[in-house]
Scaffold this active site. Sequence first.
Site, PDB file in Angstrom:
ATOM      1  N   ASN A 122     -30.905 -12.993 -47.161  1.00  0.00           N
ATOM      2  CA  ASN A 122     -29.760 -13.502 -46.414  1.00  0.00           C
ATOM      3  C   ASN A 122     -30.182 -14.733 -45.596  1.00  0.00           C
ATOM      4  O   ASN A 122     -30.876 -14.615 -44.584  1.00  0.00           O
ATOM      5  CB  ASN A 122     -29.229 -12.382 -45.503  1.00  0.00           C
ATOM      6  CG  ASN A 122     -27.994 -12.785 -44.730  1.00  0.00           C
ATOM      7  OD1 ASN A 122     -27.863 -13.931 -44.322  1.00  0.00           O
ATOM      8  ND2 ASN A 122     -27.097 -11.831 -44.518  1.00  0.00           N
ATOM      9  N   LYS A 133     -29.345 -14.843 -41.793  1.00  0.00           N
ATOM     10  CA  LYS A 133     -30.241 -14.074 -40.918  1.00  0.00           C
ATOM     11  C   LYS A 133     -31.547 -14.839 -40.679  1.00  0.00           C
ATOM     12  O   LYS A 133     -32.073 -14.865 -39.571  1.00  0.00           O
ATOM     13  CB  LYS A 133     -30.566 -12.716 -41.555  1.00  0.00           C
ATOM     14  CG  LYS A 133     -29.392 -11.756 -41.593  1.00  0.00           C
ATOM     15  CD  LYS A 133     -29.815 -10.432 -42.215  1.00  0.00           C
ATOM     16  CE  LYS A 133     -28.673  -9.432 -42.234  1.00  0.00           C
ATOM     17  NZ  LYS A 133     -29.068  -8.145 -42.840  1.00  0.00           N
ATOM     18  N   ASP A 165     -31.629  -4.125 -40.698  1.00  0.00           N
ATOM     19  CA  ASP A 165     -30.332  -3.700 -41.190  1.00  0.00           C
ATOM     20  C   ASP A 165     -29.389  -3.693 -40.001  1.00  0.00           C
ATOM     21  O   ASP A 165     -29.765  -3.256 -38.908  1.00  0.00           O
ATOM     22  CB  ASP A 165     -30.426  -2.310 -41.829  1.00  0.00           C
ATOM     23  CG  ASP A 165     -29.306  -2.092 -42.841  1.00  0.00           C
ATOM     24  OD1 ASP A 165     -28.938  -3.050 -43.545  1.00  0.00           O
ATOM     25  OD2 ASP A 165     -28.786  -0.964 -42.924  1.00  0.00           O
ATOM     26  N   ASP A 218     -18.303 -12.203 -38.038  1.00  0.00           N
ATOM     27  CA  ASP A 218     -18.341 -13.132 -36.904  1.00  0.00           C
ATOM     28  C   ASP A 218     -16.951 -13.634 -36.469  1.00  0.00           C
ATOM     29  O   ASP A 218     -16.703 -13.762 -35.266  1.00  0.00           O
ATOM     30  CB  ASP A 218     -19.250 -14.340 -37.217  1.00  0.00           C
ATOM     31  CG  ASP A 218     -20.722 -14.013 -37.025  1.00  0.00           C
ATOM     32  OD1 ASP A 218     -21.042 -12.954 -36.464  1.00  0.00           O
ATOM     33  OD2 ASP A 218     -21.573 -14.833 -37.441  1.00  0.00           O
ATOM     34  N   HIS A 248     -27.286  -9.279 -31.138  1.00  0.00           N
ATOM     35  CA  HIS A 248     -27.976  -8.030 -31.469  1.00  0.00           C
ATOM     36  C   HIS A 248     -29.289  -8.308 -32.200  1.00  0.00           C
ATOM     37  O   HIS A 248     -30.325  -7.736 -31.920  1.00  0.00           O
ATOM     38  CB  HIS A 248     -27.054  -7.193 -32.367  1.00  0.00           C
ATOM     39  CG  HIS A 248     -26.321  -8.017 -33.390  1.00  0.00           C
ATOM     40  ND1 HIS A 248     -25.347  -8.924 -33.030  1.00  0.00           N
ATOM     41  CD2 HIS A 248     -26.449  -8.142 -34.725  1.00  0.00           C
ATOM     42  CE1 HIS A 248     -24.903  -9.542 -34.107  1.00  0.00           C
ATOM     43  NE2 HIS A 248     -25.562  -9.100 -35.153  1.00  0.00           N
TER      44      HIS A 248
HETATM   45  P1  IMP Z   1     -26.904  -5.989 -43.777  1.00  0.00           P
HETATM   46  O1  IMP Z   1     -27.807  -5.833 -42.607  1.00  0.00           O
HETATM   47  O2  IMP Z   1     -27.239  -7.203 -44.591  1.00  0.00           O
HETATM   48  O3  IMP Z   1     -26.736  -4.753 -44.580  1.00  0.00           O
HETATM   49  O4  IMP Z   1     -25.523  -6.353 -43.124  1.00  0.00           O
HETATM   50  C1  IMP Z   1     -24.384  -5.593 -43.285  1.00  0.00           C
HETATM   51  C2  IMP Z   1     -23.159  -6.432 -43.078  1.00  0.00           C
HETATM   52  O5  IMP Z   1     -22.925  -6.526 -41.688  1.00  0.00           O
HETATM   53  C3  IMP Z   1     -23.226  -7.852 -43.609  1.00  0.00           C
HETATM   54  O6  IMP Z   1     -22.731  -7.964 -44.882  1.00  0.00           O
HETATM   55  C4  IMP Z   1     -22.323  -8.582 -42.677  1.00  0.00           C
HETATM   56  O7  IMP Z   1     -21.016  -8.505 -43.163  1.00  0.00           O
HETATM   57  C5  IMP Z   1     -22.402  -7.774 -41.410  1.00  0.00           C
HETATM   58  N1  IMP Z   1     -23.260  -8.430 -40.430  1.00  0.00           N
HETATM   59  C6  IMP Z   1     -24.590  -8.266 -40.242  1.00  0.00           C
HETATM   60  N2  IMP Z   1     -25.000  -9.034 -39.216  1.00  0.00           N
HETATM   61  C7  IMP Z   1     -23.911  -9.712 -38.787  1.00  0.00           C
HETATM   62  C8  IMP Z   1     -23.713 -10.673 -37.767  1.00  0.00           C
HETATM   63  O8  IMP Z   1     -24.618 -11.094 -37.039  1.00  0.00           O
HETATM   64  N3  IMP Z   1     -22.455 -11.123 -37.639  1.00  0.00           N
HETATM   65  C9  IMP Z   1     -21.413 -10.698 -38.408  1.00  0.00           C
HETATM   66  N4  IMP Z   1     -21.558  -9.815 -39.378  1.00  0.00           N
HETATM   67  C10 IMP Z   1     -22.809  -9.313 -39.562  1.00  0.00           C
END
Ligand code: IMP
Length: 195
Positions: free
Chosen positions: A9, A12, A68, A151, A176
């Site tokens: 990602n 990130k 995660d 977001d 976070h």
């Molecule tokens: P993962 O950690 O990649 O599994 O994230 C899960 C989902 O949470 C992602 O697809 C995003 O849609 C959402 N997400 C994770 N971090 C953020 C953030 O900082 N802002 C908004 N959405 C987030």
Amino acid sequence: MTIIFATNNSNKVAEMRAVLGGNFHILPLKEAGIDIDIPEPHDTLEANATEKSQTIYRLTGQDCFSEDTGLETTALNGEPGVKSARYAGDDRSFESNIAKLLHRLDGKTDRTARFRTIISLILSGKEYIFEGICEGRITEVPSGNSGFGYDPVFIPEGSIHTFAEMDMAEKNRFSHRKKALQKMVQFLQNRQSHA
Ligand code: IMP
């Protein structure tokens, strides 16, 4: 110090690089020459983060970390939580996920929510866990074009803007992910100074 970050990602990675100083370099999977999409099959953020870091450690034998993140709403008992990425289906569409969330929250007076990030760090085969939380609320309609995921509908406590209305530096004042990352960096710095 260079450490593998078990993610594909780019959002990130950019957010984390904006937080880290020159002492720590993170290497996302692609830059580490690892072509893999690690599954997130578990029902907690902690277990999924562990799955990702352990997978990369088994593959490379190198120190690495993963993260995660989930969005947890009060009115929906923590939904979408660990299912945040695939809330509206396997195509992981940000727009569909947001549409589903707003639909599920329709008519609810309690719009409070939080983002929760879990980092799993593996150093010499031993795992360390760090958590970062950002409290806030879900808007009625999306606003802003920056960032990713949820977001456009999340306003952190202490702001009147959604994360998507902020630039990366401003998001990182609340984020976070930044809070979890800072705990990990503090831990690594303490270890280095006692080495
Ligand atoms: P993962 O950690 O990649 O599994 O994230 C899960 C989902 O949470 C992602 O697809 C995003 O849609 C959402 N997400 C994770 N971090 C953020 C953030 O900082 N802002 C908004 N959405 C987030």
